[in-house]
Design a protein around this motif. Structure first.
Motif, PDB file in Angstrom:
ATOM      1  N   UNK A 164       0.803  -1.276   0.075  1.00  0.00           N
ATOM      2  CA  UNK A 164      -0.049   0.149   0.015  1.00  0.00           C
ATOM      3  C   UNK A 164       0.703   1.294   0.053  1.00  0.00           C
ATOM      4  N   UNK A 165       2.089   1.129  -0.121  1.00  0.00           N
ATOM      5  CA  UNK A 165       3.104   2.289  -0.106  1.00  0.00           C
ATOM      6  C   UNK A 165       2.996   3.248   0.890  1.00  0.00           C
ATOM      7  N   UNK A 166       3.026   2.461   2.270  1.00  0.00           N
ATOM      8  CA  UNK A 166       2.842   3.417   3.373  1.00  0.00           C
ATOM      9  C   UNK A 166       4.294   3.401   4.210  1.00  0.00           C
ATOM     10  N   UNK A 167       4.711   4.285   5.056  1.00  0.00           N
ATOM     11  CA  UNK A 167       5.876   4.329   5.779  1.00  0.00           C
ATOM     12  C   UNK A 167       5.921   3.051   6.532  1.00  0.00           C
ATOM     13  N   UNK A 168       7.175   2.339   6.759  1.00  0.00           N
ATOM     14  CA  UNK A 168       7.507   1.308   7.636  1.00  0.00           C
ATOM     15  C   UNK A 168       8.802   1.457   7.759  1.00  0.00           C
ATOM     16  N   UNK A 169       9.146   0.727   8.963  1.00  0.00           N
ATOM     17  CA  UNK A 169      10.501   0.363   9.331  1.00  0.00           C
ATOM     18  C   UNK A 169      11.031   1.813   9.996  1.00  0.00           C
ATOM     19  N   UNK A 170      10.391   2.733  10.383  1.00  0.00           N
ATOM     20  CA  UNK A 170      10.774   3.752  11.401  1.00  0.00           C
ATOM     21  C   UNK A 170      11.340   3.543  12.461  1.00  0.00           C
ATOM     22  N   UNK A 171      12.175   4.307  13.125  1.00  0.00           N
ATOM     23  CA  UNK A 171      12.643   4.221  14.679  1.00  0.00           C
ATOM     24  C   UNK A 171      11.630   4.318  15.607  1.00  0.00           C
ATOM     25  N   UNK A 172      11.868   3.240  16.734  1.00  0.00           N
ATOM     26  CA  UNK A 172      10.890   3.328  17.654  1.00  0.00           C
ATOM     27  C   UNK A 172      10.605   4.943  18.342  1.00  0.00           C
ATOM     28  N   UNK A 173       9.571   5.471  18.442  1.00  0.00           N
ATOM     29  CA  UNK A 173       9.402   6.839  19.051  1.00  0.00           C
ATOM     30  C   UNK A 173       9.567   6.839  20.358  1.00  0.00           C
ATOM     31  N   UNK A 174       9.391   8.194  21.031  1.00  0.00           N
ATOM     32  CA  UNK A 174       9.732   8.101  22.461  1.00  0.00           C
ATOM     33  C   UNK A 174       8.496   7.443  23.097  1.00  0.00           C
ATOM     34  N   UNK A 175       8.821   6.876  24.231  1.00  0.00           N
ATOM     35  CA  UNK A 175       7.766   5.786  24.966  1.00  0.00           C
ATOM     36  C   UNK A 175       6.668   6.751  25.716  1.00  0.00           C
ATOM     37  N   UNK A 176       5.923   7.184  24.957  1.00  0.00           N
ATOM     38  CA  UNK A 176       4.661   8.002  25.616  1.00  0.00           C
ATOM     39  C   UNK A 176       3.419   6.936  25.563  1.00  0.00           C
ATOM     40  N   UNK A 177       2.503   7.470  26.184  1.00  0.00           N
ATOM     41  CA  UNK A 177       1.247   6.606  26.140  1.00  0.00           C
ATOM     42  C   UNK A 177       0.575   6.906  24.769  1.00  0.00           C
ATOM     43  N   UNK A 178      -0.099   6.111  24.434  1.00  0.00           N
ATOM     44  CA  UNK A 178      -0.880   6.343  23.149  1.00  0.00           C
ATOM     45  C   UNK A 178      -1.911   7.437  23.332  1.00  0.00           C
ATOM     46  N   UNK A 179      -1.799   8.329  22.098  1.00  0.00           N
ATOM     47  CA  UNK A 179      -2.462   9.618  22.348  1.00  0.00           C
ATOM     48  C   UNK A 179      -4.184   9.341  22.470  1.00  0.00           C
ATOM     49  N   UNK A 180      -4.737   8.415  22.333  1.00  0.00           N
ATOM     50  CA  UNK A 180      -6.067   7.896  22.724  1.00  0.00           C
ATOM     51  C   UNK A 180      -6.300   7.845  24.041  1.00  0.00           C
ATOM     52  N   UNK A 181      -5.297   7.503  24.584  1.00  0.00           N
ATOM     53  CA  UNK A 181      -5.402   7.009  26.285  1.00  0.00           C
ATOM     54  C   UNK A 181      -5.401   8.283  26.961  1.00  0.00           C
ATOM     55  N   UNK A 182      -6.484   8.856  27.319  1.00  0.00           N
ATOM     56  CA  UNK A 182      -6.751  10.256  28.182  1.00  0.00           C
ATOM     57  C   UNK A 182      -7.561   9.747  29.345  1.00  0.00           C
ATOM     58  N   UNK A 183      -7.157   9.305  30.341  1.00  0.00           N
ATOM     59  CA  UNK A 183      -7.976   8.831  31.460  1.00  0.00           C
ATOM     60  C   UNK A 183      -9.011   9.619  32.053  1.00  0.00           C
ATOM     61  N   UNK A 184      -8.833  10.902  31.948  1.00  0.00           N
ATOM     62  CA  UNK A 184     -10.025  11.900  32.549  1.00  0.00           C
ATOM     63  C   UNK A 184     -10.996  12.093  31.302  1.00  0.00           C
ATOM     64  N   UNK A 185     -11.199  11.551  30.308  1.00  0.00           N
ATOM     65  CA  UNK A 185     -11.870  11.804  29.256  1.00  0.00           C
ATOM     66  C   UNK A 185     -12.948  10.658  29.472  1.00  0.00           C
ATOM     67  N   UNK A 186     -14.001  11.241  28.706  1.00  0.00           N
ATOM     68  CA  UNK A 186     -15.373  10.356  29.130  1.00  0.00           C
ATOM     69  C   UNK A 186     -15.363   9.294  27.810  1.00  0.00           C
ATOM     70  N   UNK A 187     -16.185   8.155  28.019  1.00  0.00           N
ATOM     71  CA  UNK A 187     -16.275   6.931  27.128  1.00  0.00           C
ATOM     72  C   UNK A 187     -16.687   7.752  25.614  1.00  0.00           C
TER      73      UNK A 187
END
Length: 314
Positions: A164-187
């Motif tokens: 599919x001609x997408x980016x692959x094999x990039x270096x591991x980024x900084x170990x942060x939590x996934x952006x979707x994981x926001x514990x004070x946000x609602x369902x």
């Protein structure tokens, strides 16, 4: 609180499907000259030789694929023709020179469906066969073939970047939590983000309550193909009474060392380690080793799980 309740992880919907179908015979579809999962790249190359208009061998260094410990390679076949089975292009993925995944695009549907036989069920737009070894999306003319670990990783939703001609094999980024994981946000807020950033996303009410704070209602958001820790992964976000409490990130055994180094490089050494768990960031994120996953916890859950992890170390 019983230890086995915490050790026993909620089985995902797809995991349940595979467990129920474990005794179903595998599909009869034959690729090339009887290619088998586990074949080496050289064997697959020979078995494909008469079926492909062209064959390209690709190596990824260092490996990115979750099942790969030391090596990752792909064979890309253009214009596959073998009897009645026709693909525009197909990729074969090898972890440590063992075939673990196949993805075919531009599938001639009728002969493939006839070879696969009766489907075991439908999930996320796919018909799946056997115990989840083969996945066919008729609308997209797409066929996937997975080994057992690939089913744990939900790799039927992954798309090989070399197709599919997408980016692959990039270096591991900084170990942060996934952006979707926001514990004070609602369902509802997090599900809105999931619908935008996951491919696809679903919200699933749970009949069984297993969260340790005993909520009255439990819901799980399944987020597929979310880019985190260097690969597109499935995230399982578990909510109790509308509050995000536990997140599971599905990983592969082959990448355990890479993930450990990644976690240590960003959060320092583990604060606790035993046969099953390595715990980082004061308990916020943990590496699970018996069943490859990362575990991310809310502030409320962190002391509960730390207590359990400590008891397992004694």
């Amino acid at each position: 609180m019983r230890r086995q309740e915490v050790q026993r992880r909620l089985v995902s919907i797809t995991g349940l499907l595979f467990a129920v179908l474990a005794q179903v015979s595998l599909a009869a579809l034959v690729i090339g000259e009887d290619i088998q999962l586990g074949d080496t790249s050289s064997v697959v190359g020979v078995k494909l030789k008469s079926a492909c208009e062209s064959i390209e061998y690709l190596s990824v260094e260092p490996p990115v694929f979750p099942m790969s410990v030391l090596t990752e390679a792909h064979i890309i076949c253009q214009e596959y023709r073998a009897g009645s089975i026709v693909f525009d292009r197909v990729a074969f993925t090898f972890a440590d020179d063992s075939l673990v995944h196949m993805e075919a695009h531009g599938v001639e549907l009728q002969p493939v469906a006839a070879a696969l036989g009766s489907s075991s069920g439908q999930y996320l737009g796919f018909s799946y066969y056997g115990a989840g070894s083969h996945w066919l999306d008729s609308d997209e003319q797409l066929l996937l073939w997975l080994n057992e670990e690939g089913r744990h990783l939900n790799l039927f939703t992954w798309r090989n970047p070399f197709l599919v001609n997408s980016t692959y094999g990039d270096k591991l980024p900084a170990a942060e939590l996934p952006g979707i994981v926001v514990f004070n946000s609602s369902l509802e807020e997090i599900f809105s983000v999931a619908l935008r950033d996951c491919g696809p996303a679903q919200m699933v009410p749970e009949d069984r309550i297993w969260l340790q704070n005993n909520p009255s209602k439990q819901v799980q958001i399944n987020c597929f193909n979310y880019r985190y820790a260097g690969f597109n992964r499935k995230l399982e976000l578990v909510f109790g009474d509308g509050k995000l409490e536990v997140v599971w990130v599905l990983t592969g055994k082959g990448e355990e060392r890479r993930l450990r180094e990644w976690l240590m490089g960003n959060w320092g050494g583990p604060i606790l380690e035993n046969e099953v768990w390595e715990v980082f960031a004061d308990g916020r994120i943990s590496l699970r080793k018996d069943k490859p996953e990362l575990l991310i916890l809310s502030a409320e859950m962190m002391p509960i799980y730390l207590n359990i992890f400590n008891s397992q170390s004694n």
